[in-house]
Design a protein around this motif. Structure first.
Motif, PDB file in Angstrom:
ATOM      1  N   VAL A 146      64.300  16.806  44.204  1.00 42.17           N
ATOM      2  CA  VAL A 146      63.408  16.215  43.205  1.00 42.17           C
ATOM      3  C   VAL A 146      63.694  14.714  43.104  1.00 42.17           C
ATOM      4  O   VAL A 146      64.848  14.295  43.048  1.00 42.17           O
ATOM      5  CB  VAL A 146      63.609  16.882  41.826  1.00 42.17           C
ATOM      6  CG1 VAL A 146      62.712  16.239  40.778  1.00 42.17           C
ATOM      7  CG2 VAL A 146      63.345  18.378  41.910  1.00 42.17           C
ATOM      8  N   VAL A 147      62.621  13.921  43.078  1.00 45.10           N
ATOM      9  CA  VAL A 147      62.732  12.479  42.852  1.00 45.10           C
ATOM     10  C   VAL A 147      62.069  12.192  41.504  1.00 45.10           C
ATOM     11  O   VAL A 147      60.841  12.168  41.398  1.00 45.10           O
ATOM     12  CB  VAL A 147      62.042  11.667  43.968  1.00 45.10           C
ATOM     13  CG1 VAL A 147      62.118  10.175  43.668  1.00 45.10           C
ATOM     14  CG2 VAL A 147      62.645  11.984  45.323  1.00 45.10           C
ATOM     15  N   PRO A 148      62.886  12.003  40.436  1.00 39.42           N
ATOM     16  CA  PRO A 148      62.306  11.660  39.133  1.00 39.42           C
ATOM     17  C   PRO A 148      61.772  10.225  39.168  1.00 39.42           C
ATOM     18  O   PRO A 148      62.423   9.329  39.702  1.00 39.42           O
ATOM     19  CB  PRO A 148      63.473  11.792  38.158  1.00 39.42           C
ATOM     20  CG  PRO A 148      64.708  11.840  38.987  1.00 39.42           C
ATOM     21  CD  PRO A 148      64.327  12.134  40.400  1.00 39.42           C
ATOM     22  N   LEU A 149      60.577  10.016  38.621  1.00 32.37           N
ATOM     23  CA  LEU A 149      59.946   8.696  38.675  1.00 32.37           C
ATOM     24  C   LEU A 149      60.210   7.861  37.427  1.00 32.37           C
ATOM     25  O   LEU A 149      59.999   6.647  37.451  1.00 32.37           O
ATOM     26  CB  LEU A 149      58.437   8.852  38.899  1.00 32.37           C
ATOM     27  CG  LEU A 149      58.048   9.572  40.191  1.00 32.37           C
ATOM     28  CD1 LEU A 149      56.539   9.768  40.258  1.00 32.37           C
ATOM     29  CD2 LEU A 149      58.563   8.831  41.406  1.00 32.37           C
ATOM     30  N   ASN A 150      60.665   8.478  36.343  1.00 31.05           N
ATOM     31  CA  ASN A 150      60.965   7.729  35.112  1.00 31.05           C
ATOM     32  C   ASN A 150      62.085   6.738  35.383  1.00 31.05           C
ATOM     33  O   ASN A 150      63.084   7.056  36.006  1.00 31.05           O
ATOM     34  CB  ASN A 150      61.373   8.678  33.985  1.00 31.05           C
ATOM     35  CG  ASN A 150      60.212   9.527  33.520  1.00 31.05           C
ATOM     36  OD1 ASN A 150      59.065   9.103  33.579  1.00 31.05           O
ATOM     37  ND2 ASN A 150      60.497  10.728  33.060  1.00 31.05           N
TER      38      ASN A 150
END
Length: 173
Positions: A146-150
């Motif tokens: 998963v790549v969180p964008l926040n």
């Protein structure tokens, strides 16, 4: 006998082509004396600049193929890790459902290793799933990253989607 010779020649040519290097290969690790390797490849998301995934998978050697039979197939096991490597520019991606970004044959015809992207609007994250796809007897062997964008420098070329909570999800900020 000529038919067997032709089949053997075609089989050898296919194996020779399969053994050719991949330009995306970052490295490999030998795991036994027969020449089996774990290969690591860099997979860039074609629609998301600034995200790269590293995919590790098992490569069977010629000696292993001869001794074990099943010449034209590699195992389905894989490992995946994706991360932001700079500012992220998101192009035309699906914001609902899934979208395949990478595919590699793992057998002569029937099986392939794939990386699929899913956007999670409730958590503003890109999910990458490595999995095998087969015509029959699907495999549950998979890997997830998963790549969180926040908190990242993210630009949406077509405008950011409106985030809405999805039932059963958790918004992390």
């Amino acid at each position: 006998m000529k038919i067997f010779a032709r089949i053997a020649m075609v089989s050898f040519a296919v194996l020779a082509l399969a053994a050719c290097g991949n330009r995306d290969e970052v490295g490999s690790v030998g795991v036994d004396w027969t020449g089996n390797d774990i290969s690591v490849e860099a997979v860039a998301d074609p629609d998301v600049e600034g995200v790269v995934c590293h995919l590790a998978f098992f490569n069977r050697s010629f000696i292993d193929r001869i001794s074990q039979g099943n010449w034209f197939e590699d195992p389905s096991y894989s490992a995946l890790d994706c991360s932001a490597v700079g500012p992220i520019t998101i192009g035309d991606i699906k914001t609902s459902g899934s979208q395949e970004i990478f595919q590699q044959a793992r057998s002569l015809i029937w099986k392939s290793l794939r990386v699929t992207r899913i956007y999670d609007p409730a958590n503003n994250s890109l999910i990458y799933l490595a999995h095998a796809r087969q015509i029959q007897q699907g495999s549950g062997k998979m890997s997830l990253s998963v790549v969180p964008l926040n908190g990242l420098d993210v630009t949406w070329k077509n405008g950011a989607p409106t985030s809405g909570a999805v039932s059963g999800s958790v918004m992390v900020q």
